[in-house]
Design an enzyme around this catalytic site. Sequence first.
Site, short mmCIF file in Angstrom:
data_model
loop_
_atom_site.label_atom_id
_atom_site.label_comp_id
_atom_site.label_asym_id
_atom_site.label_seq_id
_atom_site.Cartn_x
_atom_site.Cartn_y
_atom_site.Cartn_z
N ASP A 229 0.88 -1.17 0.00
CA ASP A 229 0.00 0.00 0.00
C ASP A 229 0.92 1.22 0.00
O ASP A 229 2.11 1.13 0.33
CB ASP A 229 -0.95 0.00 1.21
CG ASP A 229 -2.10 0.99 1.00
OD1 ASP A 229 -2.03 1.82 0.06
OD2 ASP A 229 -3.08 0.95 1.76
C1 BGC Z 1 -4.92 3.49 0.05
C2 BGC Z 1 -5.00 2.47 -1.09
C3 BGC Z 1 -4.79 3.17 -2.40
C4 BGC Z 1 -3.44 3.88 -2.37
C5 BGC Z 1 -3.12 4.62 -3.66
C6 BGC Z 1 -3.66 4.34 -0.03
O1 BGC Z 1 -3.72 5.39 0.88
O2 BGC Z 1 -4.95 2.81 1.27
O3 BGC Z 1 -6.23 1.82 -1.06
O4 BGC Z 1 -4.84 2.25 -3.46
O5 BGC Z 1 -3.47 4.86 -1.32
O6 BGC Z 1 -3.94 5.72 -3.84
#
Ligand code: BGC
Length: 806
Positions: A229
């Site tokens: 993530d």
């Molecule tokens: C979120 C993810 C997301 C990623 C990219 C993170 O803060 O938890 O779900 O895909 O950001 O935007």
Amino acid sequence: MKYQDIIEKMTIEEKAAFLSGKGEWQTRDFERLGIPSIFCSDGPHGIRKQAGAGDHLGLNESVPATCFPTAATIANSWNEELGEELGKTLGEEAMAEGVNVLLGPGLNIKRSPLCGRNFEYFSEDPYLAGKMAASYVKGIQSQGVYACPKHFAVNSQELRRMAMNSVLDERTLREIYLTGFEIAVKEGKAKTIMSAYNEVNGTYANENKHLLTDILRKDWGFDGIVITDWGASNDHALGVAAGSNLEMPNPGLDSARELIAAVESGKISIEDVDARVDELLDAVMTLYVNSQNKANDFDKPAHHAVARKAATESTVLLKNEGSILPLKPGAKVAVIGDFAFVPRYQGAGSSLVNPTKVETISEVIGSYDVQVIGSSRGYSRTGEEDAATRKEALDIASRADIVLFFFGLNEDSESEGMDRTHMRIPQNQINLLQELGQVNKNLVGIISAGSAIEMPWHHYFKAILHCYLNGQAGAGAVMDILTGRVNPSGKLSETIPRRHEDTPAYRYYPSSQRTSEYRESLYVGYRYYDTADIPVLYPFGFGLSYTKFEYDNLTVNEDGVSFDIKNVGEVAGKEVAQLYVSLPGAKVFRPKKELKGFAKVSLEPGESKRVEIAFDDKTFRYWNVKTDKWEVEGGEYQIRIGASSADIRLEGKILKSATTDVLPYSEAELPSYYSGKIQTVEDAEFEKLLGRSIPDGRWSGQLTSNDAICQLYYAKSGLARFVYKRLTAMKKKADESGKPDLNILFIYNMPFRAMAKMTGGAVSMDMVDGIVDLVNGHFFGGLGKIISGYFRNSKLNKQYESRIKK
Ligand code: BGC
């Protein structure tokens, strides 16, 4: 290794750099080696491709894309074919926009209705969540784009989401929090997976060998890549050794240097690095080939139509007294509520889509056979009382035959980055509702909310439609259902409890310590309410139709069940039949019943169909913590076919023999788990379940690079406490304005280490260590480290860049 030839040509610097991102969304390319870059984008219910400045919070603009209903909505369709069609449509848009990896679907379990991201997740039940996720994955990947189920795993809380340790027993982990991912991987054949921010039992998800290697790759046969993530990497080297391929978004070259140092010191092996490079090369090369000769556009009206179909299939009719719905042709209606003018159709954060168009009730209602005698916003969506608008609404309502009241959770109530603190809707909406009830008894409520809400006011309504967050075509879908053009067929994918206090994790969620203890164990959602006999308002799996269905002739054999469903009403409709399995008198504690299959059937009036639901490897299994295997307890299982978890229509039995004599638990030691009364499990009993002592989650005296910025209140440095106060004041101001600031929320909940992981190389981990020293009161030492770290980092970055630019 598949790409041995390329790997042999790669220097250690190239290999290490390849394993982390080069920008907010891209992987690194290496011209000399013929390695292209691939592009990742959110998200689960529409493409959020940022052509300009990128961010992971949905702050900067993205290119227009179809905004489909969110996962919480689609799960109410219980329709895997629909999920696949939606996935295919998402995949087509991704391809047209040059997106190679679509960061979704999200399938974390709705442990508590308070989780701010519940609107992005499918269900409280792992089987339903897994089946729906697998259907998205199949659809997305059919277009040559990789899906990325997220967030793996046990990521059900937003508060300090990057610095939270989820503590749970192995059985709960496997049965509740991993089963959905297992289905998405084994049945959906997901080619990427996103590791979560949090720790799982003391090890960051991204470094968790048990999760990433033993379970994901070995048990489930996953042959794709693990992507962190955004900012979820802690120790990149440990991540690589555990099976993680790509650190995102842009840690600069500090992480790459960390990796090289780890190989040199023997902390990890070069074989680990090569294996991760090989897997990543496979993804990058395949995705690159897939995207050649792609179409550059997609059919916007056709995709809008898919969004509309998805929204109608997923709308849940909760109540319909006196068959007030569907509206009679020419019905005199009042349209009340701000949401009829400015719909609430998606949630906030990284999943935010810039829609190609948005329908509103006030615009589309004219094309239906109803007489609108007036419309009013009625309440202010920011929560303030507005006497003039309320009076306008009441005047109109008093003149109508039927009042259509559009209401629910405001934008500020649910968002990525924050958990709700209660389950209520804004009081000004309830006040208006009570007054509407005085002037007109024929109230129809149309709710928009991404998660379960308390509905103590439900008796005011003759009918209630729960639309969740139904995407850009939601308004047309609602009108189709209100007028009977489409017969509702959605059923709840989560329980609507009576009150927050009734929810299983009420006393445990969200944890304010570093650890979040999953003391409720398997008893999530209906598994708890059913077993502990807690009355609920609307049960899991519930939803009404404009017709009626009868169930008959159940047969059960080794392979599965079959039974008849007949549409005994006057209109065509679809029914979701659910298979629940129980083992009365089980020796191994288990919920009263568990969902093990479902089928959605379409029936004309008077038509009857034979429905078959096959048993699978999950039907009878439980995780035995003593044998460390899936086992089957011997006994006579009850097979129940229901129109909801509380409306069982048919019952049968099947005998199963035991796969082991080893019993994992003693009932005397785990009374709460055997009774299902788990709201206040004592330490000693939870420790018995865990099989170890409960880790101390309290702050230990010194802040570390893994503590969140909001823990600066513990800082010894006055300057740091001043920063904390300023940040808290800014957060409070934004919260009170009705529009929480996602940036501040993110900073507030992020650990210090994220400064190095998300700043494109501007900050190194050495500098983060300096910052941590500084906040712990070692001002000069800390500052010295920051300054020397800065110069060292800039120099090393330049040297590294020049070595990989060749
Ligand atoms: C979120 C993810 C997301 C990623 C990219 C993170 O803060 O938890 O779900 O895909 O950001 O935007």
